[in-house]
Write a protein that holds these residues in place. Structure first.
Motif, short mmCIF file in Angstrom:
data_model
loop_
_atom_site.label_atom_id
_atom_site.label_comp_id
_atom_site.label_asym_id
_atom_site.label_seq_id
_atom_site.Cartn_x
_atom_site.Cartn_y
_atom_site.Cartn_z
N THR A 90 -4.50 -6.24 -15.44
CA THR A 90 -3.75 -5.07 -15.00
C THR A 90 -4.62 -4.27 -14.05
N PRO A 91 -4.24 -4.19 -12.77
CA PRO A 91 -5.09 -3.46 -11.81
C PRO A 91 -5.25 -1.98 -12.20
N ASP A 107 -3.66 -5.97 7.92
CA ASP A 107 -3.75 -4.51 7.97
C ASP A 107 -2.53 -3.82 7.34
N ALA A 108 -2.81 -2.67 6.72
CA ALA A 108 -1.76 -1.79 6.18
C ALA A 108 -0.89 -2.49 5.16
N THR A 109 -1.51 -3.27 4.27
CA THR A 109 -0.79 -3.97 3.22
C THR A 109 -1.22 -3.45 1.86
N PHE A 110 -0.24 -3.21 1.00
CA PHE A 110 -0.55 -2.79 -0.37
C PHE A 110 -0.87 -4.01 -1.22
N LEU A 111 -1.81 -3.83 -2.13
CA LEU A 111 -2.20 -4.88 -3.06
C LEU A 111 -2.06 -4.35 -4.49
N GLY A 112 -1.52 -5.18 -5.37
CA GLY A 112 -1.28 -4.73 -6.74
C GLY A 112 -0.07 -3.84 -6.86
N GLU A 141 2.99 -4.49 -15.28
CA GLU A 141 2.57 -5.80 -15.78
C GLU A 141 1.26 -6.24 -15.12
N VAL A 142 0.72 -7.35 -15.64
CA VAL A 142 -0.52 -7.86 -15.07
C VAL A 142 -0.24 -8.46 -13.70
N ARG A 151 -8.19 3.10 -2.37
CA ARG A 151 -7.84 2.83 -3.77
C ARG A 151 -7.33 4.12 -4.42
N TRP A 152 -6.15 4.01 -5.05
CA TRP A 152 -5.61 5.11 -5.83
C TRP A 152 -5.62 4.72 -7.30
N PRO A 153 -6.33 5.42 -8.17
CA PRO A 153 -6.27 5.11 -9.60
C PRO A 153 -4.83 5.28 -10.09
N VAL A 154 -4.34 4.27 -10.81
CA VAL A 154 -2.92 4.20 -11.16
C VAL A 154 -2.44 5.40 -11.97
#
Length: 234
Positions: free
Chosen positions: A125-126, A151-156, A164-165, A180-183
């Motif tokens: 789980t990111p 470029d400019a792509t979200f991950l997770g 979910e994982v 990175r933004w903490p969820v």
């Protein structure tokens, strides 16, 4: 009453109805002010004797909305984005107002990544929602390349949306810059700030659709980059 000017009152009420569905508070107040001006104009030209009580009330509404418009403009003018912050907003959240974006970027960590660095790990789980701001990365499932992103792509993003994982790993294939933004804090902010939540949902949905729309292209690009890396290392 002169019905020749009925179009003014119709347009005024259409604008008033529009103001009820606008989400941006500045646009809402500007549209409501325009509606009030048209109502005043209609009263002045459509009747032999204007109905002054309607005119005075609309002048009061214009005064209230003008005050709030000036307050909003003054508040927004206080917020200035850095060159990097503006570039991140334009790339990922183009519709978000600067003062709202600053709430988001205050939670974020901007940093560099090296080639081969894991950005997301499969079956975990990111902890962060990641924006690959500059760079390239390979998406691997069970160790096999399935796609490539740039470029400019979200991950997770799917893990963020569903809780979910992660269904695949993402590994940087070149040096780059990530945000990175903490969820947990990001979800808390989204609940408190409707504009942030709308922009975030819109951006993530658009990103998912873009990935689904061009999977073959991304996979082909990723395979080519992987082959180049293998040739360079051999």
């Amino acid at each position: 009453m002169n019905e020749e000017y009925n179009h003014l009152i119709h347009f005024a009420f259409l604008l008033l109805g529009l103001s009820y569905v606008l989400r941006d508070i500045l646009r809402l107040r500007l549209v409501a002010m325009t509606a009030s001006v048209l109502m005043i104009l209609f009263n002045l030209v459509a009747y032999d004797r204007p109905i002054w009580v309607i005119i005075w009330w609309n002048l009061a509404f214009i005064g209230i909305n003008t005050t709030h418009v000036l307050m909003i403009l003054r508040e927004r003018s206080r917020f200035r984005l850095s060159v990097m912050e503006r570039a991140i907003r334009d790339a990922a959240f183009p519709g978000l107002e600067p003062h709202e974006f600053l709430k988001m970027i205050a939670l974020a960590e901007i940093g560099s990544v090296e080639e081969g660095e894991f950005l997301v790990r499969q079956d975990e789980t990111p902890a962060d929602l990641v924006l690959l701001f500059r760079g390239h990365a390979n998406v691997l499932r069970d160790g096999k390349l399935i796609a490539s992103v740039g470029d400019a792509t979200f991950l997770g993003e799917m893990a963020y949306l569903t809780g979910e994982v992660a269904s695949a790993s993402v590994v940087s294939s070149a040096p780059g810059v990530v945000v990175r933004w903490p969820v947990a804090p990001l979800r808390k902010l989204a609940r408190k700030a409707p504009a942030v939540e709308r922009s975030l949902q819109s951006s993530l949905t658009r990103d998912v659709i873009d990935k689904l729309r061009k999977p073959q292209v991304r996979q082909a690009e990723g395979a080519a980059r992987l082959q180049t890396l293998e040739n360079a290392s051999s």
